[in-house]
Design an enzyme around this catalytic site. Structure first.
Site, PDB file in Angstrom:
ATOM      1  N   GLY A  87      72.999  10.204  36.039  1.00 43.82           N
ATOM      2  CA  GLY A  87      71.760  10.985  36.009  1.00 43.82           C
ATOM      3  C   GLY A  87      70.538  10.089  35.933  1.00 43.82           C
ATOM      4  N   LEU A  88      70.720   8.820  36.320  1.00 38.14           N
ATOM      5  CA  LEU A  88      69.628   7.844  36.242  1.00 38.14           C
ATOM      6  C   LEU A  88      69.088   7.486  37.629  1.00 38.14           C
ATOM      7  CD1 LEU A  88      71.133   5.485  33.502  1.00 38.14           C
ATOM      8  CD2 LEU A  88      69.304   7.172  33.213  1.00 38.14           C
ATOM      9  N   GLY A  89      69.597   8.144  38.661  1.00 41.25           N
ATOM     10  CA  GLY A  89      69.047   7.987  40.011  1.00 41.25           C
ATOM     11  C   GLY A  89      69.247   6.611  40.628  1.00 41.25           C
ATOM     12  N   GLY A  90      70.259   5.876  40.185  1.00 40.62           N
ATOM     13  CA  GLY A  90      70.435   4.500  40.670  1.00 40.62           C
ATOM     14  C   GLY A  90      70.573   4.408  42.179  1.00 40.62           C
ATOM     15  N   PRO A 138      74.187   2.398  35.543  1.00 36.09           N
ATOM     16  CA  PRO A 138      75.526   3.008  35.604  1.00 36.09           C
ATOM     17  C   PRO A 138      75.615   4.091  36.681  1.00 36.09           C
ATOM     18  CG  PRO A 138      74.543   3.274  33.396  1.00 36.09           C
ATOM     19  CD  PRO A 138      73.537   2.576  34.242  1.00 36.09           C
ATOM     20  N   LYS A 143      65.652   6.078  36.683  1.00 29.06           N
ATOM     21  CA  LYS A 143      64.705   7.124  36.260  1.00 29.06           C
ATOM     22  C   LYS A 143      65.322   7.959  35.155  1.00 29.06           C
ATOM     23  CE  LYS A 143      66.943  10.854  38.098  1.00 29.06           C
ATOM     24  NZ  LYS A 143      67.609  11.892  37.300  1.00 29.06           N
ATOM     25  N   SER A 159      69.707   6.543  44.435  1.00 28.03           N
ATOM     26  CA  SER A 159      68.468   7.012  45.089  1.00 28.03           C
ATOM     27  C   SER A 159      67.399   5.931  45.034  1.00 28.03           C
ATOM     28  CB  SER A 159      67.941   8.268  44.385  1.00 28.03           C
ATOM     29  OG  SER A 159      68.912   9.284  44.429  1.00 28.03           O
ATOM     30  N   SER A 160      67.302   5.248  43.895  1.00 26.62           N
ATOM     31  CA  SER A 160      66.320   4.178  43.753  1.00 26.62           C
ATOM     32  C   SER A 160      66.646   3.029  44.705  1.00 26.62           C
ATOM     33  CB  SER A 160      66.323   3.680  42.301  1.00 26.62           C
ATOM     34  OG  SER A 160      65.316   2.737  42.089  1.00 26.62           O
ATOM     35  N   GLY A 192      76.780   7.619  38.402  1.00 27.69           N
ATOM     36  CA  GLY A 192      77.005   8.990  37.916  1.00 27.69           C
ATOM     37  C   GLY A 192      76.373   9.236  36.565  1.00 27.69           C
ATOM     38  N   ASP A 207      66.655  13.048  44.764  1.00 25.16           N
ATOM     39  CA  ASP A 207      65.903  12.150  43.881  1.00 25.16           C
ATOM     40  C   ASP A 207      65.183  11.029  44.624  1.00 25.16           C
ATOM     41  OD1 ASP A 207      66.595  13.458  41.560  1.00 25.16           O
ATOM     42  OD2 ASP A 207      68.304  12.149  41.111  1.00 25.16           O
TER      43      ASP A 207
END
Ligand code: C5P
Length: 301
Positions: A104-107, A100, A15, A109-110, A102, A142
């Site tokens: 801020g792309l919500g990996g 990646p 995200k 959480s996704s 850390g 997230d």
């Protein structure tokens, strides 16, 4: 003979935050947020298998720096869902990371949301996505968003999610500078710097499920409260933002609390060209991907 298993494959998208306002601190120590979140076409892949009989959750992960035990959000999500189901189930998950860490792309959480969507199917629970989102809220701020992908307004601590439709399509260039950003420290930097909470702007307040939002509108109103808070300590964020704008991005901004900076491009060729220019920076991860169009989807294997 081994017990028969069922398996699904899920793609868990990254995200970006097109708008991220951090509002007042809550009695529970977290902050109230107001964010317009959007998935993008950079995806982790999960294969989730179940067998009945013994109970347990096993995770194997494509990258060694990620713990595969109970500290991993995927294991937490599976265990949480199973705690709501009174059956002995053996869950095996293979996680291929592409988002990646850390960033801020919500990996993470996704991945957690995708795990719960997979188990909902494999166990034939038939629970609505809203119920899964409510259960997931304790896993991280997230996580609930991903049940309302591709676009939603996220408020409160992260659990108040309102899907919105965003007309049009854009290509996104993601640039991760090669170090992870710590969310907790980012909130501390933000709190240390500000003397009060700026209320939501009237333009942001007008954004809602029925307001006919387009990418052209969003580009005019992109804003992230972490950007000014982190700029003094991380001049690289400002540098990457400027480099994306120089490479033809319509807008560029930090995602979440970093460390990824993204640029919004009108189409695929301009995004790929921008990505080629910026990808030459040593130590950086870069990708040109389309904005997300669909909810998280499952495929039977
Ligand atoms: O929810 P998550 O684990 O991503 O949050 C990491 C840290 O960021 C929290 O421990 C908290 O300090 C801060 N945070 C916050 N308000 C939020 C989300 C996160 O203060 N809404």
């Amino acid at each position: 003979m081994p017990a028969p298993h069922r398996e699904v494959r899920v793609l868990a998208p990254a995200k970006i935050n097109l708008i991220l306002r951090v509002l007042d601190r809550r009695p529970d120590g977290y902050h109230n947020l107001w964010s317009l979140m959007q998935t993008v076409g950079l995806e982790d892949e999960l294969r989730v298998r179940i067998r009945s009989g013994t109970a347990g959750v096993r995770l194997t992960c494509s990258i060694p720096d990620l713990p595969s035990d109970g500290r991993n959000l995927v294991v937490k999500a599976a265990s949480l869902l199973l705690s709501h189901v009174a059956r002995a189930i053996d869950v095996e998950i293979e996680l291929t990371k592409r988002i990646p860490l850390g960033g801020g792309l919500g990996g993470g959480s996704s991945d957690a949301a995708a795990t719960m969507i997979a188990l909902n199917r494999l166990l034939d629970l038939g629970w609505p996505l809203g119920k899964l989102a409510d259960i997931s809220a304790g896993l991280g701020s997230d996580v609930p968003f991903f049940f309302s992908a591709p676009t939603a307004i996220v408020a409160g601590r992260g659990g108040d999610v309102t899907p919105v439709s965003l007309a049009g399509e854009r290509w996104i260039v993601l640039i991760h500078p090669g170090f992870a950003s710590d969310t907790k420290q980012a909130y501390q930097a933000l709190s240390a710097r500000r003397t009060g909470v700026r209320p939501l702007s009237p333009a942001h307040e007008r954004i809602g499920p029925g307001t006919g939002l387009s990418w052209d509108d969003v580009i005019l109103h992109m804003e992230n409260d972490f950007e000014p808070a982190l700029a003094p300590a991380y001049p690289i964020f400002t540098e990457l933002k400027q480099a994306l704008l120089n490479a033809g991005a319509e807008a560029a901004m930090l995602s979440g609390s970093g460390a990824t900076v993204f640029g919004v491009f009108r189409d695929e060729p301009s995004a790929r060209e921008g990505c080629r220019t910026l990808g030459r920076r040593p130590g950086c991860f870069s990708a040109a991907v389309p904005s997300g169009r669909r909810p998280i989807e499952l495929q039977d294997v």
